[in-house]
Design an enzyme around this catalytic site. Structure first.
Site, PDB file in Angstrom:
ATOM      1  CE  LYS A   1      -3.366  -1.179  -2.934  1.00 42.25           C
ATOM      2  NZ  LYS A   1      -2.531  -1.947  -1.953  1.00 42.25           N
TER       3      LYS A   1
ATOM      4  CE1 TYR B   1       0.737  -4.295  -5.768  1.00 39.81           C
ATOM      5  CE2 TYR B   1      -1.362  -5.093  -6.591  1.00 39.81           C
ATOM      6  CZ  TYR B   1      -0.629  -4.176  -5.859  1.00 39.81           C
ATOM      7  OH  TYR B   1      -1.261  -3.138  -5.216  1.00 39.81           O
TER       8      TYR B   1
ATOM      9  CG  PHE C   1       1.439 -10.489   0.749  1.00 32.60           C
ATOM     10  CD1 PHE C   1       1.315  -9.652  -0.358  1.00 32.60           C
ATOM     11  CD2 PHE C   1       2.553 -10.354   1.562  1.00 32.60           C
ATOM     12  CE1 PHE C   1       2.287  -8.719  -0.660  1.00 32.60           C
ATOM     13  CE2 PHE C   1       3.535  -9.409   1.262  1.00 32.60           C
ATOM     14  CZ  PHE C   1       3.403  -8.599   0.152  1.00 32.60           C
TER      15      PHE C   1
ATOM     16  NE  ARG D   1       5.157   4.503  -0.524  1.00 36.07           N
ATOM     17  CZ  ARG D   1       4.890   3.188  -0.574  1.00 36.07           C
ATOM     18  NH1 ARG D   1       4.511   2.624  -1.735  1.00 36.07           N
ATOM     19  NH2 ARG D   1       4.965   2.431   0.490  1.00 36.07           N
TER      20      ARG D   1
ATOM     21  CB  THR E   1       2.422  -1.301   4.030  1.00 36.52           C
ATOM     22  OG1 THR E   1       3.468  -0.739   3.232  1.00 36.52           O
ATOM     23  CG2 THR E   1       1.731  -2.430   3.274  1.00 36.52           C
TER      24      THR E   1
ATOM     25  NE  ARG F   1      -1.502   2.096   1.946  1.00 36.06           N
ATOM     26  CZ  ARG F   1      -0.358   1.698   1.409  1.00 36.06           C
ATOM     27  NH1 ARG F   1       0.798   1.988   1.994  1.00 36.06           N
ATOM     28  NH2 ARG F   1      -0.356   1.001   0.272  1.00 36.06           N
TER      29      ARG F   1
ATOM     30  CG  ASN G   1      -2.911  -1.138   1.713  1.00 38.14           C
ATOM     31  OD1 ASN G   1      -3.356  -1.208   0.575  1.00 38.14           O
ATOM     32  ND2 ASN G   1      -1.641  -1.375   1.995  1.00 38.14           N
TER      33      ASN G   1
ATOM     34  CG  HIS H   1       0.043   0.955  -6.004  1.00 36.84           C
ATOM     35  ND1 HIS H   1       1.010   0.062  -5.597  1.00 36.84           N
ATOM     36  CD2 HIS H   1       0.596   1.685  -7.010  1.00 36.84           C
ATOM     37  CE1 HIS H   1       2.099   0.236  -6.345  1.00 36.84           C
ATOM     38  NE2 HIS H   1       1.871   1.209  -7.214  1.00 36.84           N
TER      39      HIS H   1
ATOM     40  CD  GLU I   1       4.197   1.023  -9.847  1.00 33.70           C
ATOM     41  OE1 GLU I   1       4.754   0.192  -9.127  1.00 33.70           O
ATOM     42  OE2 GLU I   1       3.640   2.055  -9.396  1.00 33.70           O
TER      43      GLU I   1
HETATM   44  P1  IDP Z   1       3.057  -0.610  -0.295  1.00 32.90           P
HETATM   45  O1  IDP Z   1       1.708  -0.701  -0.988  1.00 32.90           O
HETATM   46  O2  IDP Z   1       2.978   0.215   0.954  1.00 32.90           O
HETATM   47  O3  IDP Z   1       4.150  -0.151  -1.226  1.00 32.90           O
HETATM   48  P2  IDP Z   1       4.161  -3.303  -0.545  1.00 32.90           P
HETATM   49  O4  IDP Z   1       5.120  -3.922   0.407  1.00 32.90           O
HETATM   50  O5  IDP Z   1       4.688  -2.862  -1.886  1.00 32.90           O
HETATM   51  O6  IDP Z   1       3.420  -2.087   0.209  1.00 32.90           O
HETATM   52  O7  IDP Z   1       2.980  -4.355  -0.755  1.00 32.90           O
HETATM   53  C1  IDP Z   1       2.070  -4.216  -1.825  1.00 32.90           C
HETATM   54  C2  IDP Z   1       0.673  -4.473  -1.297  1.00 32.90           C
HETATM   55  O8  IDP Z   1       0.581  -5.830  -0.865  1.00 32.90           O
HETATM   56  C3  IDP Z   1       0.268  -3.671  -0.054  1.00 32.90           C
HETATM   57  O9  IDP Z   1      -0.179  -2.363  -0.359  1.00 32.90           O
HETATM   58  C4  IDP Z   1      -0.838  -4.521   0.512  1.00 32.90           C
HETATM   59  O10 IDP Z   1      -2.061  -4.362  -0.210  1.00 32.90           O
HETATM   60  C5  IDP Z   1      -0.289  -5.921   0.259  1.00 32.90           C
HETATM   61  N1  IDP Z   1       0.495  -6.426   1.395  1.00 32.90           N
HETATM   62  C6  IDP Z   1       1.725  -6.032   1.801  1.00 32.90           C
HETATM   63  N2  IDP Z   1       2.145  -6.720   2.889  1.00 32.90           N
HETATM   64  C7  IDP Z   1       1.141  -7.588   3.171  1.00 32.90           C
HETATM   65  C8  IDP Z   1       0.957  -8.583   4.192  1.00 32.90           C
HETATM   66  O11 IDP Z   1       1.826  -8.813   5.037  1.00 32.90           O
HETATM   67  N3  IDP Z   1      -0.226  -9.261   4.161  1.00 32.90           N
HETATM   68  C9  IDP Z   1      -1.199  -9.041   3.227  1.00 32.90           C
HETATM   69  N4  IDP Z   1      -1.056  -8.124   2.249  1.00 32.90           N
HETATM   70  C10 IDP Z   1       0.086  -7.398   2.228  1.00 32.90           C
HETATM   71 MG    MG Z   2       4.897  -1.096  -2.924  1.00 27.61          MG
END
Ligand code: IDP
Ligand code: MG
Length: 140
Positions: free
Chosen positions: A11, A51, A59, A87, A93, A104, A114, A117, A128
């Protein structure tokens, strides 16, 4: 467990800090092989489409703005149990909840910025990968 492919993005927070190599090394050290890789600057439309599953989340707009704030590196990773392995090496996350030694925990700036992805299932990995790569661009 058969060889599997998953999709990864390094990212903008990581590319900005010149961590493409450091992150890729952590993926490789976890047993994943980079079989396709391209540095791109996503358009808003591309990021929104990628997304789309999150479009009702509070968010979403911030996430899209973040993902187009700089270049990213899109990658296809291959290996045994690649989806779960990726993962695992990514970590939770929210970096505050991520295990020591994960990407992370080591590199992420925040729950949003973070660093990586990773696909959450083999089915989503296929979707994807096809969003960013043609079959002939993936060389295993
Ligand atoms: P993941 O990347 O661990 O699979 P997801 O729930 O799929 O997590 O969320 C996608 C992306 O959205 C996260 O990697 C992060 O960049 C962002 N994100 C997730 N939850 C939050 C939040 O509560 N606040 C701000 N950004 C978030
Ligand atoms: Mg995800």
């Amino acid at each position: 467990m058969a060889t599997e492919r998953t999709f990864s993005i390094i990212k903008p927070d990581a590319t900005r800090r010149n961590l493409t190599g450091a992150v890729t090394k952590m993926l490789e050290d976890a047993g994943l092989r980079v079989v396709a890789s391209r540095r791109i600057h996503m358009t808003r439309e591309q990021a929104e489409g990628f997304y789309a599953v999150h479009k009702e989340r509070p968010f979403f707009n911030d996430l899209v703005s973040f993902m187009i704030s700089g270049p990213v590196v899109v990658q296809v990773l291959e290996g045994e149990n690649a989806v779960a392995k990726n993962r695992e090496v990514m970590g939770a996350t929210n970096p505050a909840n991520a295990e020591e030694g994960t990407i992370r925990k080591t590199h992420a700036e925040s729950i949003e910025a973070n660093s990586v992805h990773g696909s959450d299932s083999a089915e989503n990995a296929a979707i994807e990968i096809a969003y960013f790569f043609k079959p002939e661009e993936i060389v295993g």
